[in-house]
Structures are given as C-alpha cells and as structure tokens.
Write a protein that holds these residues in place. Sequence first.
Motif, short mmCIF file in Angstrom:
data_model
loop_
_atom_site.label_atom_id
_atom_site.label_comp_id
_atom_site.label_asym_id
_atom_site.label_seq_id
_atom_site.Cartn_x
_atom_site.Cartn_y
_atom_site.Cartn_z
N ALA A 192 0.83 -1.21 0.00
CA ALA A 192 0.00 0.00 0.00
C ALA A 192 0.86 1.26 0.00
CB ALA A 192 -0.94 -0.01 1.21
N TYR A 193 1.95 1.25 0.78
CA TYR A 193 2.86 2.40 0.79
C TYR A 193 3.55 2.57 -0.57
CZ TYR A 193 2.67 3.89 5.68
OH TYR A 193 2.26 4.42 6.87
N ASP A 194 3.96 1.47 -1.15
CA ASP A 194 4.56 1.53 -2.49
C ASP A 194 3.63 2.25 -3.46
OD1 ASP A 194 7.14 0.69 -3.16
OD2 ASP A 194 6.65 -1.42 -2.94
N GLU A 195 2.38 1.80 -3.47
CA GLU A 195 1.40 2.36 -4.40
C GLU A 195 1.12 3.83 -4.09
OE1 GLU A 195 -0.32 0.77 -7.07
OE2 GLU A 195 1.32 -0.66 -6.80
N ALA A 196 1.02 4.16 -2.80
CA ALA A 196 0.70 5.53 -2.41
C ALA A 196 1.81 6.50 -2.78
CB ALA A 196 0.43 5.60 -0.90
N ILE A 197 3.04 6.14 -2.49
CA ILE A 197 4.17 7.02 -2.80
C ILE A 197 4.36 7.13 -4.31
CG2 ILE A 197 6.67 7.33 -2.55
CD1 ILE A 197 6.41 5.97 0.22
N ARG A 198 4.21 6.02 -4.99
CA ARG A 198 4.37 6.02 -6.45
C ARG A 198 3.35 6.96 -7.12
NH1 ARG A 198 3.90 0.68 -7.36
NH2 ARG A 198 6.09 0.40 -6.82
N ALA A 199 2.13 6.99 -6.59
CA ALA A 199 1.06 7.76 -7.23
C ALA A 199 1.02 9.23 -6.82
CB ALA A 199 -0.29 7.12 -6.91
N THR A 200 1.66 9.58 -5.71
CA THR A 200 1.48 10.95 -5.20
C THR A 200 2.77 11.74 -5.01
OG1 THR A 200 1.53 10.18 -2.89
CG2 THR A 200 -0.63 10.27 -3.98
N ALA A 201 3.91 11.15 -5.32
CA ALA A 201 5.17 11.90 -5.22
C ALA A 201 5.23 12.94 -6.33
CB ALA A 201 6.36 10.95 -5.32
N SER A 202 5.55 14.16 -5.97
CA SER A 202 5.65 15.23 -6.97
C SER A 202 6.63 16.28 -6.46
CB SER A 202 4.28 15.88 -7.21
OG SER A 202 3.85 16.60 -6.08
N LYS A 203 7.02 17.16 -7.36
CA LYS A 203 7.94 18.22 -6.97
C LYS A 203 7.29 19.15 -5.95
CE LYS A 203 11.05 21.72 -8.91
NZ LYS A 203 11.52 22.38 -10.17
N ALA A 204 6.00 19.39 -6.13
CA ALA A 204 5.28 20.30 -5.22
C ALA A 204 4.98 19.66 -3.88
CB ALA A 204 3.98 20.76 -5.88
N ALA A 205 4.82 18.34 -3.86
CA ALA A 205 4.51 17.63 -2.61
C ALA A 205 5.37 16.37 -2.53
CB ALA A 205 3.03 17.28 -2.57
N PRO A 206 6.66 16.54 -2.28
CA PRO A 206 7.57 15.39 -2.29
C PRO A 206 7.39 14.47 -1.08
CG PRO A 206 8.72 17.34 -1.54
CD PRO A 206 7.36 17.80 -1.98
N TRP A 207 7.75 13.23 -1.30
CA TRP A 207 7.86 12.28 -0.20
C TRP A 207 9.33 12.20 0.22
CZ3 TRP A 207 4.60 9.72 2.90
CH2 TRP A 207 3.27 9.58 2.50
N PHE A 208 9.56 11.95 1.49
CA PHE A 208 10.90 11.69 2.00
C PHE A 208 10.84 10.35 2.72
CE2 PHE A 208 10.62 16.17 1.36
CZ PHE A 208 11.85 16.52 0.84
#
Length: 300
Positions: A233-249
């Motif tokens: 679920a985390y894989d899918e969530a980060i893959r779908a929502t990572a962006s320059k404006a809202a990055p994941w760390f």
Amino acid sequence: MPRKEILDAMRKYSDPFRVTKGKSFRLKDFDPGDTLGLKMDKQEAAQLLERGSEWLAMEQDILYAQDSWSVLLVFQAMDAAGKDGTIKHVMSRVNPQGCDVVSFKQPSNKELSHDFLWRYSTKVPERGRIGIFNRSYYEEVLVVRVHPELLNAQKIPPDLLGKNVWEERLAHIASFEDYLSRQGVVILKFYLNLSYGEQKKRFMARLDKPDKNWKFSASDIRERRYWKDYMHAYDEAIRATASKAAPWFVVPADNKWFTRLVVAATIVEAVEKLDLAYPKVTPAQMKDLSAARQELEADR
C-alpha cells in the motif's frame, strides 16, 4: 551562516531520501538502517539536531510575521517507527503559538458522513503557521486499503466503489495536494521507513520495560501480521502521489538520531528556500512608530 551555506548543509541529508517522481519508485530500494555513512554518538547527534531546531525556530518566526506561506508536515509510518518522538524533538524550539499538531484517530460519525478528505481539509494550517499531521489522509489508502471492510462505514453508494477505488483515491489526494501547493501551502511528506526486525525489537522493549508498557497495544501485533500488505500500500501511495510540489521523504527509521536529523534538515531546507523576510514597515507605520517613541520619551 549565510542562506546558501545552510541550504547546502541541509540538502546533503534530505536529497538522498527525496522522492518527486513516483513512476519507478520501489520502497525496497531504500535501506531503513541507512545513515549515509555517518557515525555519531548521542551527544553529537543531539547537538546537530538542536542546531537545526534553532534554525527552524528562527524561520518559523519570520513565516508567522510574513503571513503568506504555510507549511504542512505529513508523517506516516508503521507502529513504533518513532513519529511522536521525531515530532517532539525536531519541533522542540518552535513557538507553539505558530504550530498545530493534529493526530487523526478513528473517524467520528460526523466525519464518516462527509467525503474522505473532509476532516483533513479542515485542519490544513493557516497562512503563517506550521501544521503537523500525525497520520493523515493517507490512512484512507493505507489502513482502509489493508482492511477494505472499513469502507462499509463510510456510507459511500456501492455503485461508486469499483475495482479502481484505490487508484481513484490516490488521484484525488494528488489533486488535493496540487491545489494546496498552488495556494501557498508547502507540503512535506515523511514516511519513517522502519524495518520489520527493528519493529520487533521496539515492541519487545515496550513489553520488557514497565515504564514502556503503556505504549504497547494488542492492535500493534494484529497490524504487524499485515506487514506485506502495508508495504504494498505504501509503495502504491508514494508512487502515485510523489511530486515536486509535494515530495515524499523516505526517511531511514532504524536509528532514531538519524531519523530526526533528516527530518529537521528537510524542514529547514524547505523553509529556507522560501527566502522569507520580515514585512517592511510602510511610511505610515514609520510615522506611527515615531509618534509612539516621542510620546514614550515624553512620559516622565
């Protein structure tokens, strides 16, 4: 320290864990035990963290005074990853009057009667403030995805719950974050990347030490059984929502001192990049200040 030097110093801790393009993201590519080769004792780590917290406190004061930008810090993690401790230590110097921490628990009946983003959107920080989500709207594509029976309580018409419900929700979240970023909300999302083995050690410590027993819940063990489902679920969530404006760390969480250092560095860097400044005093305000000075000096 000049702004450029601060940014350069902070980037070396944040850049290795920053995800802005999710297409090829894989959680297994990130080592929960990584420390970038740093070896520090607790005192050295505490001093470095304190320095970062001091910088953040100074920037937060200007952020509040400027009243233009706001900062939203999103923390997600498996149980025992250290979210509470990280928030406590990193934000230790920040003025609490300019900071709001929201911990989202099980939704109320009223919240379940609204769309899934409603209760989170009402807690987005005002301009000039730092908001911290200790767990967030991502729970709607994490715990609800792992336990899909929870969807039944959300009163959504059955015809709208198709096979693509999770992809649709992730698309809604990405759009929501894009909207917020265009309104002046700086979004930083932290996944505290704890290993399966380290979680066991921390759970055992909670069981072995009487002063930590209160931290343990039987639900922690139940959720641990779904570890692989959560990782997917985390894989899918980060893959779908990572962006320059809202990055994941994706922050290594097996060493608490390093987790806190990376989070502090990331926040300081993001706020420094805003190039904040105290509001300039207008001629009319200068006139008022001069009059106030004269009145006070004349007061005997």
